[in-house]
Motif scaffolding. Structure first.
Motif, PDB file in Angstrom:
ATOM      1  N   LEU A  14       3.872   4.690  -7.368  1.00 45.42           N
ATOM      2  CA  LEU A  14       4.308   5.530  -6.255  1.00 45.42           C
ATOM      3  C   LEU A  14       4.527   6.967  -6.721  1.00 45.42           C
ATOM      4  CD1 LEU A  14       5.263   5.807  -3.294  1.00 45.42           C
ATOM      5  CD2 LEU A  14       7.556   5.144  -4.087  1.00 45.42           C
ATOM      6  N   TYR A  65       1.255   8.711  -6.843  1.00 46.67           N
ATOM      7  CA  TYR A  65       0.819   9.096  -5.496  1.00 46.67           C
ATOM      8  C   TYR A  65       1.462  10.427  -5.100  1.00 46.67           C
ATOM      9  CZ  TYR A  65      -0.429   4.094  -4.931  1.00 46.67           C
ATOM     10  OH  TYR A  65      -0.952   2.831  -5.063  1.00 46.67           O
ATOM     11  N   LYS A  66       2.745  10.548  -5.347  1.00 49.72           N
ATOM     12  CA  LYS A  66       3.475  11.750  -4.936  1.00 49.72           C
ATOM     13  C   LYS A  66       2.941  12.988  -5.655  1.00 49.72           C
ATOM     14  CE  LYS A  66       7.623   9.885  -5.689  1.00 49.72           C
ATOM     15  NZ  LYS A  66       9.098   9.772  -5.723  1.00 49.72           N
ATOM     16  N   ALA A 107      -0.707   4.819   1.153  1.00 52.33           N
ATOM     17  CA  ALA A 107      -0.854   3.765   0.151  1.00 52.33           C
ATOM     18  C   ALA A 107      -0.643   2.406   0.797  1.00 52.33           C
ATOM     19  CB  ALA A 107       0.159   3.966  -0.978  1.00 52.33           C
ATOM     20  N   ILE A 113       4.407  -1.340  -3.583  1.00 49.36           N
ATOM     21  CA  ILE A 113       5.032  -0.501  -2.556  1.00 49.36           C
ATOM     22  C   ILE A 113       3.931   0.185  -1.735  1.00 49.36           C
ATOM     23  CG2 ILE A 113       6.546   1.453  -2.152  1.00 49.36           C
ATOM     24  CD1 ILE A 113       7.819   0.827  -4.905  1.00 49.36           C
ATOM     25  N   SER A 114       3.903  -0.113  -0.418  1.00 48.76           N
ATOM     26  CA  SER A 114       3.051   0.639   0.492  1.00 48.76           C
ATOM     27  C   SER A 114       3.868   1.829   1.004  1.00 48.76           C
ATOM     28  CB  SER A 114       2.602  -0.234   1.662  1.00 48.76           C
ATOM     29  OG  SER A 114       1.872  -1.361   1.204  1.00 48.76           O
ATOM     30  N   ALA A 115       3.170   2.949   1.288  1.00 53.03           N
ATOM     31  CA  ALA A 115       3.939   4.149   1.625  1.00 53.03           C
ATOM     32  C   ALA A 115       3.063   5.193   2.298  1.00 53.03           C
ATOM     33  CB  ALA A 115       4.567   4.744   0.359  1.00 53.03           C
ATOM     34  N   VAL A 119       8.196  11.257   0.356  1.00 50.58           N
ATOM     35  CA  VAL A 119       7.891   9.961   0.959  1.00 50.58           C
ATOM     36  C   VAL A 119       8.513   9.893   2.351  1.00 50.58           C
ATOM     37  CG1 VAL A 119       8.153   7.463   0.750  1.00 50.58           C
ATOM     38  CG2 VAL A 119       7.749   8.848  -1.294  1.00 50.58           C
ATOM     39  N   ARG A 178       8.096   3.886   3.498  1.00 51.72           N
ATOM     40  CA  ARG A 178       7.690   2.985   2.417  1.00 51.72           C
ATOM     41  C   ARG A 178       8.187   1.575   2.729  1.00 51.72           C
ATOM     42  NH1 ARG A 178      10.900   3.512  -3.118  1.00 51.72           N
ATOM     43  NH2 ARG A 178      10.407   1.309  -3.107  1.00 51.72           N
TER      44      ARG A 178
END
Length: 504
Positions: A411, A414-415, A427, A433-435, A443, A446
């Motif tokens: 995560l 991703y950020k 994601a 973790i989906s987000a 974020v 999430r």
């Protein structure tokens, strides 16, 4: 003296670990590097090398603890191998410490070490780069200028400047106060200067994206469970639940839907049952849906595929994962490894890497598909953005590593990528973790781990490129060349000094 060096190195390695998720104490990264520098400063290259190796082991053992899901032997081998790069960097650092302005040269060597780790062996392993501990810190904005390498450099430079101040302050003399104050001021200026970096603004365009996390029945290496098609049904059912929520007015209608990597555990090209389940769920939601599938290529190979599934026309455009997971998706040195290591047989069919970026037309936008492990590779994400991908859709299957420190580390990547390329990131992961991450790296939504969940999020569509996207790897190469040149000069001076002493 040796005991003090060891203590400083161990403390530095532990401090560096705490900067990474799930702790996220980002300020500990420059402080940890300062301690690491203090342990190496003044040591001969050979001693610095083993001190660097020890420090890396202390840092990487807890940071990469998620690898234990595969096996403690794999975890220890990976840490042992990766620590060699830190040892080599430490030996070269011992040389550049003899030069003026050595904090700059040290920062360049740190970037070179992380670059080498991401290259070899067997495709490299760029996880646990210092930049990935800074996804929400004062250093984050450097990603928009020079990508992850510039963030790592800034943190390493800041830490080296703090060490410089401490080492200068330990010397007697009337100028000790100035020698301490100047580098501390510079160290503080490095993160503060990011406040002056301009950020691209909103462009007034959005897209609604559905995110589906279906969960899986098993854990660890057996995450698929014993019942065929259960992962497929979980994600199909959750997609239908999203469609029902839209019909009931609980969620806005999506323009497209994203499912995770491996959201079908059966090849939909070859299996009519899998094809039917996917087709029904996509027709129910009524918009193009990104499926994660492992598909057969011939009789012996496979591909990890991001597949666009249209509610009318079925499977269409696709992206095949470019950076494959060694021993997870393919077996390096196959004949030898399979003969010596029984667990390697779990890989099954050998995956074939794709060779094209993940720009996929879906509804009103061209998304940028990036698949799980490859989020750590700068050139893969950058190539997808340059090909026109916006927003970025990151599909992942972290079921093997659920509840470990891998999902929060991913995560964080991703950020940082969101800031680096001025792109929203969506994601979708099988177990979390989906987000949804905004282009500023924050974020907005999430999931928890190990639950089925879904949502529809309104995502900004950005097309303006950052400096980092445009210049690519140029800053990284400049920083590496700077560090390598300094090490070369220091080695040459040391040899000349040795020659003079022998002549005298």
């Amino acid at each position: 003296m040796l005991l003090a060096r060891v203590a400083a190195g161990v403390a530095g390695g532990l401090a560096l670990y705490t900067a990474f998720p799930p702790l996220d104490w980002w300020l500990c990264a420059p402080l940890g590097i300062a301690l690491i520098v203090a342990s190496l400063y003044g040591a001969r290259p050979r001693r610095a090398a083993w001190l660097g190796y020890l420090t890396a082991v202390v840092f990487l053992l807890p940071t990469l603890a998620w690898v234990r899901a595969i096996g403690d032997d794999v975890w220890l081998m990976l840490v042992g191998t990766e620590s060699v790069f830190y040892a080599a960097m430490a030996a070269l650092a011992a040389l550049v410490f003899r030069l003026r302005a050595w904090p700059l040269w040290f920062g360049g060597l740190w970037v070179a070490m992380e670059w080498a780790r991401g290259l070899v062996p067997i495709g490299g392993f760029p996880w646990a780069r210092v930049a990935f501990s800074q996804s929400e810190s004062l250093f984050t904005e450097y990603a928009a200028l020079g990508g992850a390498p510039l963030v790592s450099f800034a943190v390493a430079l800041c830490g080296a400047l703090l060490a410089y101040a401490a080492l200068a302050g330990s010397r007697a003399g009337s100028r000790a106060g100035w020698r301490r104050a100047a580098p501390v001021a510079l160290a503080l200026a490095v993160p503060v200067l990011t406040l002056a970096i301009p950020r691209p603004g909103d462009e007034g365009r959005t897209v609604n994206i559905g995110i589906v996390q279906g969960n899986v029945p098993g854990r660890g290496m057996g995450f698929l469970g014993d019942e065929p098609a259960v992962v497929l049904r979980n994600h199909a059912n959750e997609t239908k639940r999203l469609a029902q929520a839209v019909r009931e007015g609980k969620l806005p209608k999506p323009d497209l839907v994203a499912l995770p990597e491996n959201s079908t555990d059966i090849d939909p090209y070859r299996d009519p049952y899998a094809r039917q389940i996917i087709q029904e769920s996509v027709q129910d939601v009524g918009v193009p849906t990104l499926i994660g599938a492992v598909v057969a290529i011939g009789e012996e190979n496979r591909a990890t595929r991001s597949l666009v599934w249209d509610p009318k026309n079925g499977p269409g455009a696709y992206y095949d994962k470019q950076h494959l997971v060694p021993f997870g998706e393919y077996t390096p040195f196959k004949d030898i490894v399979l003969a010596l290591w029984q667990r390697a047989n779990l890989v099954g069919r050998q995956s074939i890497a794709g060779d094209k970026p993940g720009d996929l037309k879906m509804g009103p936008v061209t998304i940028g598909a990036v698949n799980c492990y490859e989020v750590a590779y700068d050139e893969t994400v950058r190539g997808t953005v340059r090909a026109g991908g916006t927003p970025l859709v990151m599909q992942a299957n972290n079921a093997t590593y659920a509840l470990s420190n891998l999902p929060p580390q991913q995560l964080a990547m991703y950020k940082l990528r969101a800031v680096e390329h001025n792109r929203a990131v969506v994601a979708a992961a099988t177990t979390g973790i989906s987000a949804y991450i905004r282009p500023d790296g924050k974020v907005s939504w999430r999931t928890r781990e190990l639950v089925a969940d879904m949502n529809v999020v309104k995502v900004p569509v950005r097309t303006q490129e950052t400096i980092a996207t445009r210049v690519g790897a140029a800053p990284e190469w400049a920083l590496m060349m700077m560090g390598a040149a300094a090490a070369g000069v220091a080695a040459w001076r040391g040899r000349r000094r040795g020659d003079r002493m022998r002549n005298d």
